[in-house]
Design a protein around this motif. Structure first.
Motif: not given
Length: 320
Positions: A48-51, A41-45
């Motif tokens: 989402l945080l950055i973009f 989940l880390a890459p997706d999370v």
């Protein structure tokens, strides 16, 4: 005797020596699963945080400033929101957006569900039809807008030429305020129906076939089977489709409107997202556009809650 005793002691000590030492317990299975889930989940999370999250927070902060074209920031507090409340063009765009959502979402839902039921049938060549129906979704909305702008052209468009060949009078599809929004909705349905058809198809394939076999044995017809089995068991899929299509209708469509009608005629297709785009990148009103964008996000959240309540509770949830 001493040698016998020594042999006995050696015999009793051998099993203990062969027994491996007790190792320190490692990470539990639950902990390993949690770690694996976190890594996946880390890459997706992070994305989402950055973009999503960070730009959203910055947009809310920016809505309290008046931003000039030279990059200067002036604190205006709720001034942009006050301006929004007194802006008739913004509320006209919200009215157009409301009509757009109210018409697009149910039509797209019904068409996608009907196509999902159709392509679920095991008929020859059905895989080809699925691909053809899904194909418009992978085309850029700008390309779709340019294509349909040519097809709907009043003079040389293929639609009017076909109507004239049949002895009918052509229409100014994109030049008439009463027809332009309907054309945008029709094109958007054409683009999106294949995607939601696949979503419905996945939901339909998850329904156990034993239910349909039992209904057939009981003599239930197609409508009764759909109403008592298919429709109630599609609640999670229906919730996803309604939610995603509503969000896409409120916040999407900018590319299509820009390429197809440019908000005209007479602002008849000027959706709220298009008006916000004009204020930000056409007139440099970034603070004002951020205020309108924040308000639009609030409306989107409210619509999501309403859809959630409608599909997860009450009559719909009870299968009545």
């Amino acid at each position: 005797m001493s040698s016998v005793a020594a042999q006995d002691r050696a015999a009793t000590a051998t099993p203990a020596a062969r027994t491996p030492a007790k190792t320190r317990p490692g990470m539990s299975r639950k902990r390993r699963e949690q770690l694996a889930a976190g890594l996946f989940l880390a890459p997706d999370v992070l994305g989402l945080l950055i973009f999503v999250a960070v730009p959203m927070v910055l947009s809310i902060v920016l809505s309290f400033f008046q931003v000039s074209g030279f990059g200067s920031y002036e604190w205006v507090g709720l001034g942009n929101y006050q301006r929004m409340l007194n802006d008739p063009l913004f509320w006209d765009s919200m009215q157009v957006t409301g009509l757009y959502v109210v018409v697009l979402v149910p039509v797209l839902f019904c068409v996608s569900l009907a196509l999902g039921l159709l392509v679920k049938q095991k008929l020859p060549g059905m895989g080809v039809y699925r691909t053809l129906l899904f194909l418009p979704y992978v085309i850029s909305l700008v390309v779709v807008g340019v294509l349909w702008k040519f097809l709907l052209d009043e003079q040389v468009g293929a639609v009017n030429r076909s109507l004239r060949a049949l002895g009918l009078e052509g229409e100014s599809w994109l030049g008439d305020p009463t027809l332009a929004l309907g054309c945008v909705i029709a094109v958007m349905v054409w683009v999106m129906m294949g995607y939601y058809m696949i979503i419905f198809l996945a939901g339909l394939q998850e329904i156990p076939t034993e239910y349909y076999e039992a209904a057939k044995i009981d003599g239930a017809g197609p409508w009764t089977t759909f109403r008592t089995i298919t429709w109630p068991l599609l609640r999670p899929t229906s919730f996803f489709v309604l939610l995603m299509s509503a969000v896409a209708a409120i916040t999407g469509g900018l590319d299509l409107v820009f390429a197809l009608t440019n908000g005209g005629p007479a602002n008849g297709t000027s959706l709220a997202i298009f008006y916000i785009y004009q204020q930000a990148f056409g007139f440099g009103e970034y603070g004002y556009a951020s205020a309108m964008g924040s308000f639009l996000v609030l409306i989107m959240v409210i619509c999501s809650v309403v859809i959630f309540k409608f599909t997860r509770g009450g009559r719909f949830d009870d299968g009545e």
